[in-house]
Design a protein around this motif. Structure first.
Motif, PDB file in Angstrom:
ATOM      1  N   LEU A  33      -7.495 -26.932  37.247  1.00  0.00           N
ATOM      2  CA  LEU A  33      -7.772 -28.291  36.790  1.00  0.00           C
ATOM      3  C   LEU A  33      -6.478 -29.103  36.706  1.00  0.00           C
ATOM      4  CD1 LEU A  33      -9.880 -30.334  35.810  1.00  0.00           C
ATOM      5  CD2 LEU A  33      -9.469 -29.474  33.482  1.00  0.00           C
ATOM      6  N   GLY A  34      -5.394 -28.471  36.246  1.00  0.00           N
ATOM      7  CA  GLY A  34      -4.097 -29.145  36.205  1.00  0.00           C
ATOM      8  C   GLY A  34      -3.655 -29.580  37.593  1.00  0.00           C
ATOM      9  N   ILE A  35      -3.886 -28.728  38.580  1.00  0.00           N
ATOM     10  CA  ILE A  35      -3.564 -29.077  39.965  1.00  0.00           C
ATOM     11  C   ILE A  35      -4.439 -30.238  40.425  1.00  0.00           C
ATOM     12  CG2 ILE A  35      -3.734 -28.282  42.359  1.00  0.00           C
ATOM     13  CD1 ILE A  35      -2.742 -25.546  41.390  1.00  0.00           C
ATOM     14  N   LEU A  36      -5.739 -30.140  40.180  1.00  0.00           N
ATOM     15  CA  LEU A  36      -6.663 -31.195  40.625  1.00  0.00           C
ATOM     16  C   LEU A  36      -6.343 -32.547  39.984  1.00  0.00           C
ATOM     17  CD1 LEU A  36     -10.087 -29.353  40.828  1.00  0.00           C
ATOM     18  CD2 LEU A  36      -8.795 -30.371  42.706  1.00  0.00           C
ATOM     19  N   VAL A  37      -6.106 -32.553  38.699  1.00  0.00           N
ATOM     20  CA  VAL A  37      -5.805 -33.816  38.019  1.00  0.00           C
ATOM     21  C   VAL A  37      -4.518 -34.422  38.589  1.00  0.00           C
ATOM     22  CG1 VAL A  37      -5.132 -34.825  35.789  1.00  0.00           C
ATOM     23  CG2 VAL A  37      -7.094 -33.278  35.921  1.00  0.00           C
ATOM     24  N   SER A  38      -3.534 -33.591  38.872  1.00  0.00           N
ATOM     25  CA  SER A  38      -2.277 -34.084  39.444  1.00  0.00           C
ATOM     26  C   SER A  38      -2.478 -34.641  40.843  1.00  0.00           C
ATOM     27  CB  SER A  38      -1.240 -32.954  39.494  1.00  0.00           C
ATOM     28  OG  SER A  38      -0.996 -32.450  38.216  1.00  0.00           O
ATOM     29  N   VAL A  39      -3.248 -33.931  41.665  1.00  0.00           N
ATOM     30  CA  VAL A  39      -3.529 -34.401  43.025  1.00  0.00           C
ATOM     31  C   VAL A  39      -4.325 -35.705  42.965  1.00  0.00           C
ATOM     32  CG1 VAL A  39      -4.821 -33.855  45.124  1.00  0.00           C
ATOM     33  CG2 VAL A  39      -3.339 -32.140  44.106  1.00  0.00           C
ATOM     34  N   TRP A  40      -5.283 -35.798  42.048  1.00  0.00           N
ATOM     35  CA  TRP A  40      -6.048 -37.032  41.900  1.00  0.00           C
ATOM     36  C   TRP A  40      -5.141 -38.190  41.473  1.00  0.00           C
ATOM     37  CZ3 TRP A  40     -10.361 -34.204  38.754  1.00  0.00           C
ATOM     38  CH2 TRP A  40     -11.183 -33.483  39.650  1.00  0.00           C
ATOM     39  N   GLY A  66      -0.247 -25.928  36.156  1.00  0.00           N
ATOM     40  CA  GLY A  66      -0.896 -26.496  37.336  1.00  0.00           C
ATOM     41  C   GLY A  66      -0.257 -27.811  37.752  1.00  0.00           C
ATOM     42  N   VAL A  67       0.084 -28.637  36.762  1.00  0.00           N
ATOM     43  CA  VAL A  67       0.756 -29.912  37.042  1.00  0.00           C
ATOM     44  C   VAL A  67       2.118 -29.642  37.676  1.00  0.00           C
ATOM     45  CG1 VAL A  67       1.776 -31.967  35.982  1.00  0.00           C
ATOM     46  CG2 VAL A  67      -0.474 -31.154  35.224  1.00  0.00           C
ATOM     47  N   ILE A  68       2.884 -28.723  37.094  1.00  0.00           N
ATOM     48  CA  ILE A  68       4.209 -28.390  37.622  1.00  0.00           C
ATOM     49  C   ILE A  68       4.093 -27.833  39.036  1.00  0.00           C
ATOM     50  CG2 ILE A  68       6.193 -26.840  37.360  1.00  0.00           C
ATOM     51  CD1 ILE A  68       5.846 -27.199  34.298  1.00  0.00           C
ATOM     52  N   THR A  69       3.090 -27.006  39.280  1.00  0.00           N
ATOM     53  CA  THR A  69       2.877 -26.463  40.624  1.00  0.00           C
ATOM     54  C   THR A  69       2.670 -27.586  41.625  1.00  0.00           C
ATOM     55  OG1 THR A  69       1.949 -24.413  39.765  1.00  0.00           O
ATOM     56  CG2 THR A  69       1.371 -24.997  42.024  1.00  0.00           C
ATOM     57  N   THR A  70       1.875 -28.567  41.270  1.00  0.00           N
ATOM     58  CA  THR A  70       1.621 -29.689  42.172  1.00  0.00           C
ATOM     59  C   THR A  70       2.901 -30.469  42.435  1.00  0.00           C
ATOM     60  OG1 THR A  70      -0.621 -29.873  41.312  1.00  0.00           O
ATOM     61  CG2 THR A  70       0.230 -31.761  42.540  1.00  0.00           C
ATOM     62  N   PRO A 115       6.264 -31.925  47.883  1.00  0.00           N
ATOM     63  CA  PRO A 115       7.177 -32.218  48.992  1.00  0.00           C
ATOM     64  C   PRO A 115       7.172 -31.128  50.067  1.00  0.00           C
ATOM     65  CG  PRO A 115       8.314 -32.410  46.887  1.00  0.00           C
ATOM     66  CD  PRO A 115       6.966 -31.827  46.612  1.00  0.00           C
ATOM     67  N   CYS A 116       6.906 -29.900  49.666  1.00  0.00           N
ATOM     68  CA  CYS A 116       6.921 -28.786  50.617  1.00  0.00           C
ATOM     69  C   CYS A 116       5.727 -28.813  51.557  1.00  0.00           C
ATOM     70  CB  CYS A 116       6.926 -27.456  49.861  1.00  0.00           C
ATOM     71  SG  CYS A 116       8.316 -27.296  48.738  1.00  0.00           S
ATOM     72  N   THR A 117       4.664 -29.440  51.137  1.00  0.00           N
ATOM     73  CA  THR A 117       3.442 -29.436  51.946  1.00  0.00           C
ATOM     74  C   THR A 117       3.411 -30.535  52.993  1.00  0.00           C
ATOM     75  OG1 THR A 117       2.266 -30.836  50.366  1.00  0.00           O
ATOM     76  CG2 THR A 117       2.075 -28.446  50.055  1.00  0.00           C
ATOM     77  N   ALA A 118       4.307 -31.509  52.878  1.00  0.00           N
ATOM     78  CA  ALA A 118       4.261 -32.673  53.777  1.00  0.00           C
ATOM     79  C   ALA A 118       4.256 -32.299  55.258  1.00  0.00           C
ATOM     80  CB  ALA A 118       5.404 -33.629  53.458  1.00  0.00           C
ATOM     81  N   LEU A 168      -7.839 -28.060  45.711  1.00  0.00           N
ATOM     82  CA  LEU A 168      -8.559 -26.785  45.582  1.00  0.00           C
ATOM     83  C   LEU A 168      -7.896 -25.698  46.427  1.00  0.00           C
ATOM     84  CD1 LEU A 168     -12.265 -28.045  45.644  1.00  0.00           C
ATOM     85  CD2 LEU A 168     -11.022 -27.075  43.681  1.00  0.00           C
ATOM     86  N   GLY A 169      -7.422 -26.079  47.606  1.00  0.00           N
ATOM     87  CA  GLY A 169      -6.734 -25.102  48.456  1.00  0.00           C
ATOM     88  C   GLY A 169      -5.444 -24.614  47.833  1.00  0.00           C
ATOM     89  N   LEU A 170      -4.745 -25.497  47.129  1.00  0.00           N
ATOM     90  CA  LEU A 170      -3.514 -25.097  46.441  1.00  0.00           C
ATOM     91  C   LEU A 170      -3.813 -24.153  45.281  1.00  0.00           C
ATOM     92  CD1 LEU A 170      -0.453 -25.417  46.104  1.00  0.00           C
ATOM     93  CD2 LEU A 170      -0.894 -27.496  44.790  1.00  0.00           C
TER      94      LEU A 170
END
Length: 175
Positions: free
Chosen positions: A7-14, A84-88, A93-96, A123-125
């Motif tokens: 969820l932390g990843i998703l909220v950050s990506v959103w 999750g936020v920190i992961t995002t 930058p690495c995923t670009a 979700l993939g992350l």
């Protein structure tokens, strides 16, 4: 905890998607990595990468929880979400180079379609961590710590220094 991490990843990506959509609506060009057009940002990244390289070479040691401040004393859902936020933040930058095309399409589509693309990227992350948490037997495929990690750290430190040199070149061209 793995679902809260996701969820932390998703909220950050959103949040990133929302920022890009707002910039697009304001008539600004914004793509994945648009922040690298700023010399201040580029030199900031170079400094951070240099510090991380020094860490990998053993000049000093720090761990991610010591960076997070409040994460030191908390191990609850809040710490999982912040991880999750920190992961995002760290992974973006690495995923670009790998996701640039998908993100360009996401930004050029109607916002609802772009939002869906960003959601699936998030979700993939999160998926590998969630799968390892759901199926702990998969952890047997993860390499065990050992001397190889020391050599890997040095190798990664060299790569980071090469990136620093490259960023300094970009900074030089920008200024």
């Amino acid at each position: 905890h793995s679902l809260v991490y996701a969820l932390g990843i998703l909220v950050s990506v959103w949040a990133l998607a929302l920022l890009l959509f707002i910039l697009k609506a304001a008539g600004q060009f914004a793509g994945w990595g648009f922040q690298f057009q700023s010399p201040v940002f580029v030199i900031g990244v170079a400094i951070v990468l240099f510090i991380l390289a020094l860490n990998l070479f053993g000049v000093f040691e720090f761990t991610i929880p010591s960076i997070g401040g409040p994460l030191k004393s908390k191990e609850g859902y809040q710490a999982s979400f912040i991880s999750g936020v920190i992961t995002t933040i760290v992974a973006t930058p690495c995923t670009a180079p790998f996701m640039g095309t998908a993100l360009t399409v996401a930004i050029s589509q109607p916002n609802i379609v772009g939002f869906g693309i960003f959601t699936f990227l998030g979700l993939g992350l999160a998926l590998p961590f969630v799968l390892l948490s759901a199926f702990p037997s998969l952890l047997s495929f993860i390499p065990k710590p050992g001397l190889w990690m020391v050599y890997l750290k040095k190798f990664l430190g060299i790569i980071l220094l090469a990136c620093v040199i490259w960023f300094l070149g970009v900074f030089g061209m920008q200024t």
